[in-house]
Motif scaffolding. Structure first.
Motif, PDB file in Angstrom:
ATOM      1  N   VAL A  38       0.831  -1.202   0.000  1.00  0.00           N
ATOM      2  CA  VAL A  38       0.000   0.000   0.000  1.00  0.00           C
ATOM      3  C   VAL A  38       0.872   1.261   0.000  1.00  0.00           C
ATOM      4  N   PRO A  39       0.322   2.378  -0.525  1.00  0.00           N
ATOM      5  CA  PRO A  39       1.063   3.639  -0.481  1.00  0.00           C
ATOM      6  C   PRO A  39       0.933   4.343   0.879  1.00  0.00           C
ATOM      7  N   PHE A  40      -0.132   4.047   1.623  1.00  0.00           N
ATOM      8  CA  PHE A  40      -0.382   4.636   2.949  1.00  0.00           C
ATOM      9  C   PHE A  40      -1.038   3.586   3.811  1.00  0.00           C
ATOM     10  N   PRO A  41      -0.667   3.479   5.063  1.00  0.00           N
ATOM     11  CA  PRO A  41       0.385   4.206   5.749  1.00  0.00           C
ATOM     12  C   PRO A  41       1.760   3.833   5.199  1.00  0.00           C
ATOM     13  N   ASN A  42       2.694   4.744   5.374  1.00  0.00           N
ATOM     14  CA  ASN A  42       4.011   4.517   4.782  1.00  0.00           C
ATOM     15  C   ASN A  42       5.150   4.802   5.756  1.00  0.00           C
ATOM     16  N   GLU A  43       4.876   4.712   7.055  1.00  0.00           N
ATOM     17  CA  GLU A  43       5.947   4.864   8.037  1.00  0.00           C
ATOM     18  C   GLU A  43       5.713   3.930   9.209  1.00  0.00           C
ATOM     19  N   ASP A  44       6.699   3.833  10.066  1.00  0.00           N
ATOM     20  CA  ASP A  44       6.701   2.872  11.165  1.00  0.00           C
ATOM     21  C   ASP A  44       6.605   1.463  10.592  1.00  0.00           C
ATOM     22  N   GLU A  45       6.093   0.536  11.344  1.00  0.00           N
ATOM     23  CA  GLU A  45       5.952  -0.833  10.855  1.00  0.00           C
ATOM     24  C   GLU A  45       4.598  -0.970  10.166  1.00  0.00           C
ATOM     25  N   VAL A  46       4.617  -0.988   8.848  1.00  0.00           N
ATOM     26  CA  VAL A  46       3.376  -1.065   8.065  1.00  0.00           C
ATOM     27  C   VAL A  46       2.975  -2.515   7.880  1.00  0.00           C
ATOM     28  N   ARG A  47       1.737  -2.816   8.161  1.00  0.00           N
ATOM     29  CA  ARG A  47       1.138  -4.098   7.803  1.00  0.00           C
ATOM     30  C   ARG A  47       0.342  -3.817   6.536  1.00  0.00           C
ATOM     31  N   HIS A  48       0.859  -4.253   5.415  1.00  0.00           N
ATOM     32  CA  HIS A  48       0.209  -3.939   4.141  1.00  0.00           C
ATOM     33  C   HIS A  48      -1.201  -4.511   4.077  1.00  0.00           C
ATOM     34  N   ILE A  49      -1.424  -5.644   4.723  1.00  0.00           N
ATOM     35  CA  ILE A  49      -2.777  -6.201   4.831  1.00  0.00           C
ATOM     36  C   ILE A  49      -2.995  -6.601   6.286  1.00  0.00           C
ATOM     37  N   SER A  50      -3.842  -5.839   6.982  1.00  0.00           N
ATOM     38  CA  SER A  50      -4.194  -6.216   8.351  1.00  0.00           C
ATOM     39  C   SER A  50      -5.495  -7.014   8.367  1.00  0.00           C
ATOM     40  N   ASP A  51      -6.311  -6.878   7.332  1.00  0.00           N
ATOM     41  CA  ASP A  51      -7.485  -7.730   7.123  1.00  0.00           C
ATOM     42  C   ASP A  51      -7.816  -7.718   5.640  1.00  0.00           C
ATOM     43  N   LEU A  52      -8.440  -8.782   5.172  1.00  0.00           N
ATOM     44  CA  LEU A  52      -8.814  -8.925   3.768  1.00  0.00           C
ATOM     45  C   LEU A  52     -10.190  -9.562   3.701  1.00  0.00           C
ATOM     46  N   LYS A  53     -11.071  -8.986   2.892  1.00  0.00           N
ATOM     47  CA  LYS A  53     -12.410  -9.547   2.677  1.00  0.00           C
ATOM     48  C   LYS A  53     -12.680  -9.581   1.181  1.00  0.00           C
ATOM     49  N   VAL A  54     -13.302 -10.666   0.734  1.00  0.00           N
ATOM     50  CA  VAL A  54     -13.737 -10.779  -0.656  1.00  0.00           C
ATOM     51  C   VAL A  54     -15.245 -10.626  -0.664  1.00  0.00           C
ATOM     52  N   LEU A  55     -15.745  -9.623  -1.388  1.00  0.00           N
ATOM     53  CA  LEU A  55     -17.179  -9.373  -1.469  1.00  0.00           C
ATOM     54  C   LEU A  55     -17.828 -10.342  -2.455  1.00  0.00           C
ATOM     55  N   ALA A  56     -19.132 -10.412  -2.437  1.00  0.00           N
ATOM     56  CA  ALA A  56     -19.872 -11.351  -3.279  1.00  0.00           C
ATOM     57  C   ALA A  56     -19.570 -11.161  -4.763  1.00  0.00           C
ATOM     58  N   ASP A  57     -19.276  -9.930  -5.192  1.00  0.00           N
ATOM     59  CA  ASP A  57     -18.989  -9.677  -6.605  1.00  0.00           C
ATOM     60  C   ASP A  57     -17.518  -9.910  -6.955  1.00  0.00           C
ATOM     61  N   GLY A  58     -16.712 -10.368  -5.986  1.00  0.00           N
ATOM     62  CA  GLY A  58     -15.297 -10.643  -6.226  1.00  0.00           C
ATOM     63  C   GLY A  58     -14.361  -9.506  -5.850  1.00  0.00           C
ATOM     64  N   THR A  59     -14.907  -8.350  -5.472  1.00  0.00           N
ATOM     65  CA  THR A  59     -14.070  -7.231  -5.043  1.00  0.00           C
ATOM     66  C   THR A  59     -13.273  -7.631  -3.806  1.00  0.00           C
ATOM     67  N   VAL A  60     -11.984  -7.311  -3.812  1.00  0.00           N
ATOM     68  CA  VAL A  60     -11.117  -7.592  -2.670  1.00  0.00           C
ATOM     69  C   VAL A  60     -10.891  -6.291  -1.913  1.00  0.00           C
ATOM     70  N   LEU A  61     -11.352  -6.242  -0.656  1.00  0.00           N
ATOM     71  CA  LEU A  61     -11.113  -5.102   0.220  1.00  0.00           C
ATOM     72  C   LEU A  61     -10.010  -5.472   1.200  1.00  0.00           C
ATOM     73  N   VAL A  62      -9.088  -4.546   1.445  1.00  0.00           N
ATOM     74  CA  VAL A  62      -8.070  -4.772   2.463  1.00  0.00           C
ATOM     75  C   VAL A  62      -7.971  -3.549   3.362  1.00  0.00           C
ATOM     76  N   SER A  63      -7.600  -3.807   4.598  1.00  0.00           N
ATOM     77  CA  SER A  63      -7.201  -2.723   5.481  1.00  0.00           C
ATOM     78  C   SER A  63      -5.698  -2.840   5.662  1.00  0.00           C
ATOM     79  N   SER A  64      -5.055  -1.712   5.884  1.00  0.00           N
ATOM     80  CA  SER A  64      -3.630  -1.675   6.172  1.00  0.00           C
ATOM     81  C   SER A  64      -3.452  -0.839   7.431  1.00  0.00           C
ATOM     82  N   ALA A  65      -2.400  -1.109   8.175  1.00  0.00           N
ATOM     83  CA  ALA A  65      -2.206  -0.403   9.440  1.00  0.00           C
ATOM     84  C   ALA A  65      -0.730  -0.157   9.702  1.00  0.00           C
ATOM     85  N   SER A  66      -0.467   0.925  10.410  1.00  0.00           N
ATOM     86  CA  SER A  66       0.884   1.268  10.823  1.00  0.00           C
ATOM     87  C   SER A  66       0.946   1.248  12.337  1.00  0.00           C
ATOM     88  N   ASP A  67       1.951   0.564  12.853  1.00  0.00           N
ATOM     89  CA  ASP A  67       2.115   0.393  14.291  1.00  0.00           C
ATOM     90  C   ASP A  67       3.561   0.731  14.638  1.00  0.00           C
TER      91      ASP A  67
END
Length: 148
Positions: A38-67
């Protein structure tokens, strides 16, 4: 299945087809593998994918987090429409994730917001729920409305 990524190390997403029977669930071997950052967050320890969900239409949503590895934060995070997942005619998983420079956050929480999104749920009619684990600050749940 995969790896969430950390800092410069990209996340790895693998996908496999599944067979659902009356009393069983079977997974095939992964037929898709893709790295993701991911482009953001982009500092500290970035978890590029902190959660991932696939919607019924196939869309992939992800959350990313910086800790910053300090339980008092500050944290930052974002939610992205990362791409899509489908099954082809041979019943193999097909994964197409966007490149880093093609990503725009659907929602963005800066260090001033101090939120570390680690759970996402997508409900009907474009409604979503973001869940956080903000360490010493406790947790937070936000209902939101968006269109992936």
């Amino acid at each position: 299945m995969g790896h969430r990524g950390s800092g410069e190390r990209k996340a790895v997403v693998r996908a496999a087809s599944a067979r659902i029977g009356t009393f069983s669930l079977g997974f095939g071997s992964p037929t898709a593998r893709q790295e993701f950052a991911v482009p953001f967050p982009n500092e500290d320890e970035v978890r590029h994918i902190s959660d991932l969900k696939v919607l019924a239409d196939g869309t992939v949503l992800v959350s990313s987090a910086s800790d910053p590895n300090v339980d008092d934060g500050p944290f930052s995070s974002a939610v992205y429409n990362a791409g899509w997942l489908a099954v082809n005619g041979a019943h193999h998983a097909v994964l197409r994730l966007r490149k880093t420079d093609e990503l725009t956050p659907l929602r963005r929480f800066t260090k001033q917001d101090d939120r570390k999104i680690e759970a996402i749920a997508f409900l009907r009619a474009g409604r979503a729920i973001w869940g956080t684990d903000d360490e010493n600050h406790g947790g937070w749940v936000k209902f939101d409305r968006l269109t992936p």
